[in-house]
Design a protein around this motif. Structure first.
Motif: not given
Ligand code: ATP
Ligand code: MG
Lengths: 274, 572
Positions: A37, A42, A61-63, A65-67, A80, A115, A227
């Protein structure tokens, strides 16, 4: 966190891989996939293959990179600004990040559940048949049949069959999420991508959706971000554990939860961090 | 802090009492006060317009004044004021009057009377100072007669003659007088219809044929075979039309002759008699013998005339139907132009254009457009739309009418386009905001279903943004309908006998100039021969303008709210 050693090389060794074979080959493959990003990375060298017809859970864990990974599969991240990628994601053996990829066709093959439920501001019926409308279909019988099948499959039919023309925004949160699932499967995709579909739901609605995933098993390849460790354990065949943008361990769900081979996996599922 | 001392709390090193500002009350009062002031100003304006607009048509009693010098005048009371008595007027006064004025420091009251009878007095209104008046009475039998020409007549009835025969009754309330009056009015309407509409249509057809012939002459030259055929056709059409014209003219003449034989004679208070055709009297009533029902009936019939008739007497009397129609048609046309144009522009800016310096610049320019004085748009509209665009259209399509301009001058279409230009920033800004406010999750949901960007915009983004877009259109409409300055350059006229929509092919005449309520206010109040007579009409017309804009806005708001309800709901 304290369970982890500080050295990065030790922190991120090669992915430990021991998934269950679905017997139908791979539907999705991620091959040394990296994603940025803007300037922040990521995803790091994510490599794994999703078995056709099985349910694959993504935990971490949260953040971590799963999403991001899930949205990379149907190229939702394209929206994006400043997004960069390296490596490949292959669907049925074809890299989807080539310039000649038909993104719309790709997305039509994949249903996505978000979600937070995101029904459109139209009738329940129109919500479900939206993928067909987009394809330009308007045969009333076909639409009605598809809507009924999708709603039955998503366990919503009994609740809404008498008010299909009502506005979808009038449904409860759990009903809305099941409606979104119905919409995702109405287009008859091969793959269902679900990003924490139960995070906004109460236990009863969650149980219904888990049941639903169970019923859909075999018909669809399902990738499920969650989660909820119990949920992953209950519904998935394979589980992938991600940490700080890397895929740490990918294996048969039972094995991951009973005998994880990576210490960080173990740390996470036993609740020591994350 | 005596309390602190009593309780023997250790005295603090800093003051404990909150200062006034910390409690927020003064600001609250200030904000509330500002709001109240704003509301009071708007309410005051509305009450002023409403009150003046509503009382204008109330029929009033006629006062009969006997002046100190023995002369008599009769008229409706308009208003009274205090004035400083000029020295030369003091001279001839009786000593007690002089003393009274002196006691008032040289001031006295005077009253404005609407005496009517412009044709006799050369004036409609007269100021009478209190010290000139010897006596006031409201005698029975005083008649207020509104006429087609010369304004109202105030006086008494002498006689009514129908077809040369004097009617026995000498009261305008008598049934036979009323019947004769109604008949005369109906006959007059018929004459007007023949002259305006029917003969107008014949002339229109004749003109069209003449232009068609001219066109053939211009394209294939005179004396060509095509021209000769066209000329022959023109001849036959012309003969037809002329025959019809003659017939209608004959009927009109016959009716007019008959009309001239129904007469009414009114005498003003000084004894001068006025003999006129009965049909010249629009409405007459005995002003000092009213019941409430009479009053209400006259009040309503005046409103009806105002709303449904054409203006007469330099717009100070009659109705404003053409102006209502013109305002309405122009506003609707403007909305039809501005809505798609603004929406498409905003869509492009927000969804497709690469966000960067150029787009930022465009956006700033669009916002600043809203601040350009509206008369500048008028100048632009005249120069660009009328002269340049219209001039070329005339060259290309209406060559046969030159040198008379068709589109090459101000008209409904150009006025609507000019106002669309004036109001498009509002729509663009509102639309941009509305589409930016569509939740990202909804777009993603649509894209994930395999919808293309355009499908997503059309099926999800636009419907969802529609209430916000409608808000922009409503604002644009409100601004456009109330704008007058640019219109004066680009198509609005004092008097437009032909409506832009009528029964003659092609039914909608976008090139025609038109009347507008806003301009009508200006014209009637400040441009007419008799500004005193026009003044009440200013308020009535203003009231009507406000009502029209309010009605259009309410319709649009109702539409928006119906749409909005679709997006409400969603409980979790
Ligand atoms: N549009 C974006 N622009 C910049 N950074 C992003 C963007 N989307 C996500 N990130 C960053 O990328 C990393 C992974 O984000 P992601 O949403 O994939 O996490 P996640 O595993 O789905 O977390 P959660 O379980 O909280 O949903 C995080 O550090 C987040 O801050
Ligand atoms: Mg996530």
């Amino acid at each position: 966190m304290n369970a982890l050693s500080p050295a990065p090389e030790a922190l991120f060794g090669p992915t430990v891989t021991h998934p269950r074979d679905g017997g139908q080959g791979h539907n999705l493959e991620s091959d040394r996939f990296n994603l940025w990003y803007g300037a922040t990375q990521a995803l790091f060298d994510v490599t794994f293959a999703v078995e056709r017809g099985l349910v694959t859970a993504l935990i971490g864990p949260s953040g971590c990179g799963k999403s991001t990974l899930l949205r990379a599969i149907n190229r939702m991240n394209d929206l994006i600004d400043g997004l960069k990628i390296a490596g490949e994601i292959r669907v049925d053996g074809r890299n989807i990040y080539t310039p000649d990829t038909d993104v719309i066709a790709l997305r039509k093959r994949m249903g996505m559940v978000f979600q937070k439920p995101n029904p459109f501001p139209m009738s329940i019926f129109e919500n479900v048949v939206y993928p067909l409308r987009v394809d330009g279909l308007s045969d009333r019988r076909l639409l009605a049949e598809t809507a009924e099948r999708a709603l039955v499959d998503s366990a919503l039919w009994d609740e809404v069959k008498d008010r299909l023309q009502d506005n979808a925004l009038g449904l409860s949160g759990g009903q809305q999420q099941r409606l979104c699932i119905a919409r995702a499967i109405a287009g008859e995709p091969d793959v269902l991508l679900m990003d924490e579909p139960c995070s906004a739901l109460d236990p009863i609605a969650t149980a219904r959706i888990e049941e639903l995933i169970d019923e859909l098993r075999g018909q669809y390849t399902i990738v499920l971000v969650t989660h909820n460790m119990q949920q992953a354990a209950r519904v998935s065949d394979n589980t992938a554990f991600m940490y700080l943008g890397r895929l740490i361990e990918y294996g048969e769900t039972e094995a991951i939860f009973t005998a994880p081979r990576d210490t960080r996996t173990q740390g996470y599922i036993t609740g020591r961090f994350g | 802090m005596p309390a602190a001392a009593v309780l023997s709390v250790p005295s603090a090193s800093r003051p404990r009492a909150a200062d006034l500002g910390a409690q927020g009350e003064p600001y609250l009062w200030m904000l509330g006060g500002a709001l109240a002031l704003g509301i009071a100003m708007i309410a005051g304006l509305l009450v002023l317009v409403l009150w003046n607009g509503l009382v204008t048509f109330v029929p009033r009693e006629i006062a009969l004044l006997t002046l100190a010098d023995g002369s008599r005048i009769a008229g409706e009371t308009v208003r009274a004021e205090t004035f400083r008595v000029p020295a030369e007027r003091l001279e001839g006064l009786a000593p007690e009057a002089k003393a009274k004025i002196a006691a008032e420091h040289g001031l006295a009251r005077r009253t404005l009377y609407r005496t009517g009878n412009y044709d006799v007095y050369n004036d409609d209104f007269r100021w009478i100072a209190d010290f000139e008046v010897a006596g006031v009475a409201y005698p029975d039998g005083m008649i207020f007669a509104e006429r087609l020409e010369w304004g109202p007549f105030v006086g008494r009835l002498q006689s009514v003659t129908v077809d040369g025969e004097v009617l026995a009754a000498s009261d305008i309330r008598a049934a036979n007088v009323r019947a004769a009056h109604d008949l005369a009015r109906a006959r007059w309407q018929r004459i007007r219809k023949i002259e305006r509409v029917e003969i107008g249509a014949v002339n229109h057809i004749l003109e069209r044929e003449r232009l068609a012939l001219r066109r053939v002459a211009l394209t294939s030259g005179e004396d060509s075979a095509a021209w000769r055929a066209a000329a022959a056709r023109f001849e036959s059409r012309q003969t037809d039309a002329q025959a019809r014209h003659k017939m209608l003219a004959l009927e009109a003449t016959r009716l007019k002759e008959r009309d001239a034989r129904d007469r009414i004679v009114l005498v003003e208070i000084g004894g001068a008699a006025k003999d006129m055709a009965l049909s010249q009297v629009v409405r007459m009533y005995r002003a000092n013998e009213f019941t409430w029902a009479d009053r209400a009936a006259i009040y309503l019939s005046r409103w009806w005339e105002f709303l449904s008739d054409e203006p007469r007497e330099a717009n100070t009397e009659g109705g404003v139907l053409p102006a209502i129609f013109g305002t309405f048609a122009m506003t609707i046309l403007m909305v039809i132009v501005v809505a798609p144009f603004g929406i498409v522009t905003a869509l492009y800016l927000r969804e497709y254009a690469r966000q960067g310096r150029v787009v930022a610049l465009v956006r700033i320019s669009v916002n600043n457009l809203a601040g350009v004085p509206s008369i500048v748009y008028g100048v632009f509209g005249l120069g660009f739309f009328a002269y340049l665009l219209g001039g070329n259209i005339d060259q290309l399509f209406y060559a046969e009418r030159l040198p008379n301009p068709t589109f090459g001058t101000g008209g409904l279409l150009w006025a609507a386009l000019t106002l669309a230009l004036l109001t498009v920033p509002v729509v663009i800004v509102a639309t941009e905001e509305a589409i930016a406010a569509v939740p990202r999750s909804m777009r993603e949901g649509s894209l994930a279903c395999g919808a293309s960007k355009w499908q997503t915009i059309r099926r999800i983004v636009l419907p969802r943004a529609m209430p916000g877009i409608l808000t922009g259109i409503i604002l644009a409409m409100a601004r456009g309908a109330g704008e007058v300055a640019p219109l004066m350059l680009i198509g609005v006229v004092k008097l437009a006998p032909e409506l832009p929509i009528d029964g003659l092919f092609p039914f909608v005449h976008l090139e025609r100039s038109f009347m507008h309520l806003g301009f009508h206010v200006f014209d009637v109040g400040f441009q007419s021969r008799n500004s005193e007579a026009g003044k009440p009409m200013v308020f009535v017309t203003t009231l009507l303008l406000i009502a029209l804009i309010a009605a259009m806005n309410v319709t649009a708001i109702a539409l928006r709210n119906r749409l909005k309800r679709r997006f409400a709901g969603g409980h979790f």
